[in-house]
Design a protein around this motif. Structure first.
Motif, mmCIF file in Angstrom:
data_model
loop_
_atom_site.group_PDB
_atom_site.id
_atom_site.type_symbol
_atom_site.label_atom_id
_atom_site.label_comp_id
_atom_site.label_asym_id
_atom_site.label_seq_id
_atom_site.Cartn_x
_atom_site.Cartn_y
_atom_site.Cartn_z
ATOM 1 N N TRP A 146 -21.272 -6.466 1.871
ATOM 2 C CA TRP A 146 -20.253 -7.511 2.133
ATOM 3 C C TRP A 146 -20.962 -8.650 3.251
ATOM 4 O O TRP A 146 -20.975 -9.731 2.871
ATOM 5 N N LEU A 186 -15.378 -1.786 1.526
ATOM 6 C CA LEU A 186 -14.059 -2.553 1.306
ATOM 7 C C LEU A 186 -12.657 -1.502 0.775
ATOM 8 O O LEU A 186 -13.122 -0.857 -0.017
ATOM 9 N N PHE A 225 -12.225 -4.673 5.797
ATOM 10 C CA PHE A 225 -13.482 -4.752 5.604
ATOM 11 C C PHE A 225 -13.924 -3.959 6.766
ATOM 12 O O PHE A 225 -13.902 -3.877 7.862
ATOM 13 N N ALA A 260 -16.007 -6.587 -5.602
ATOM 14 C CA ALA A 260 -16.840 -7.765 -5.123
ATOM 15 C C ALA A 260 -17.789 -8.029 -6.215
ATOM 16 O O ALA A 260 -18.742 -7.232 -6.377
ATOM 17 N N ARG A 276 -15.974 -17.037 -2.197
ATOM 18 C CA ARG A 276 -16.632 -17.159 -0.735
ATOM 19 C C ARG A 276 -16.686 -18.392 -0.410
ATOM 20 O O ARG A 276 -17.895 -19.181 -1.110
#
Length: 331
Positions: free
Chosen positions: A157, A166, A176, A220, A323
């Protein structure tokens, strides 16, 4: 994910009862699901099984089990076992709500399992076999998260070249855990919340618009191809349905049904306490009468529920969080 290293993608999933299921890829689809076993041939269900030492004599199974009758006796069938029980002491079946992610956690070339449960714990189940012949050992607890119902996912991450953890949580947050160790000996730092907790409203308070909920499950991926990992988060929430217009007669019928439904719900709660609660009725004959009444009340509950439209609906949404900036790697 290729769990058995045969070059074909497999599907791996947890379950409400707690067992882990593997759908082996066969080249044209997937085989029927099988429960994953450890190296000793035991079905993996962390925290599940026969719950003992309850103090009330009730038989409780956390796992993939069924209520049945055999030779006039009531039993629970659980992984080949036939466990008898009586109405006097009662019985129940529940689950650990497992969520699983396969990843090479210790960097030895094979896939290990990371498993979250309803209590909020995340466990590592190490693969002590090989890439093509897995042999899962004893689980090891890695961490715990707020709100329970942990759903783990492993990725880099923060972009430092080491994989991190995560975890989607029961309270709706996403946590996280930065890996401050290395690829072969990961060590998790304190949790940092990527998304805050949420609340789910029921009844008339439920939102009429989509709203992020609880029981977060996270993935993710670079969704928009900009070189940065984004978050996809599944959830459980509620929403009020579209309002419906009723005639005067329909309104009167609906009001009567709602009133009876409220009374039925109240009586059902009272009976459950008398049959299964801490201060349950001890007399066998009286308990039998209460059980029979409870069955009738719950049948009526089901009938009324079909007539009374729900004040809210259950939903599961998937939310995308892109993001905005590249991760800052701390030295």
């Amino acid at each position: 994910m290729d769990l058995n290293g045969d070059g074909r993608l497999d599907v791996l999933t947890g379950s409400w009862p707690g067992e882990l299921f593997l759908f082996r890829g066969n080249g044209s689809g997937f085989d029927e699901p099988e429960m994953i076993k450890n190296k000793n041939g035991e079905i993996i269900n962390i925290g599940g099984g026969v719950c003992e030492d309850r103090g009330d004599g009730m038989l409780l199974i956390a796992g993939n089990a069924t209520f049945e009758e055999k030779d006039g006796k009531k039993i629970i069938k659980y992984h080949g076992k036939e466990l008898p029980y009586s109405d006097e002491k009662g019985a129940g079946i529940t689950g650990t709500a497992s969520a699983v992610h396969a990843f090479d956690w210790d960097g030895d070339g094979d896939l290990d399992l990371l498993v979250g449960d309803i209590g909020g714990s995340v466990y590592l189940v190490p693969n002590e076999g090989s890439k093509t012949q897995y042999a899962f050992g004893k689980e090891q607890r890695l961490t715990g998260v707020p709100g329970g119902d942990a759903g783990p996912f492993v990725c880099d991450w923060d972009g430092d070249g080491k994989f991190d953890l995560l975890v989607g949580c029961g309270d709706g947050s996403v946590q996280f855990y930065r890996n401050v160790g290395d690829a072969k000996s990961p060590k998790l730092d304190k949790a940092v919340a990527l998304l805050p907790a949420c609340e789910v409203e029921y009844g008339a308070k439920a939102s009429s618009e989509p709203k992020r909920g609880v029981r977060s499950k996270v993935w993710a991926a670079d969704w928009n191809g900009d070189g940065k990992l984004d978050l996809l988060v599944g959830d459980f929430t509620t929403q009020r349905p579209e309002p419906k217009e009723y005639s005067r007669a329909e309104k009167e019928t609906l009001a009567s049904a709602k009133k009876e439904l409220d009374e039925v719900r109240k009586r059902s709660s009272e009976l459950i306490q008398k049959v299964h609660g801490r201060n349950k009725v001890a007399d066998k004959d009286e308990r039998k009468k209460l059980v029979e009444e409870l069955q009738k009340v719950q049948k009526r509950w089901s009938e009324l529920s079909e007539k009374v439209p729900p004040e809210y609906e259950n939903h599961g949404w998937v939310w995308l969080f892109t993001r905005r900036a590249s991760p800052v790697v701390a030295n």
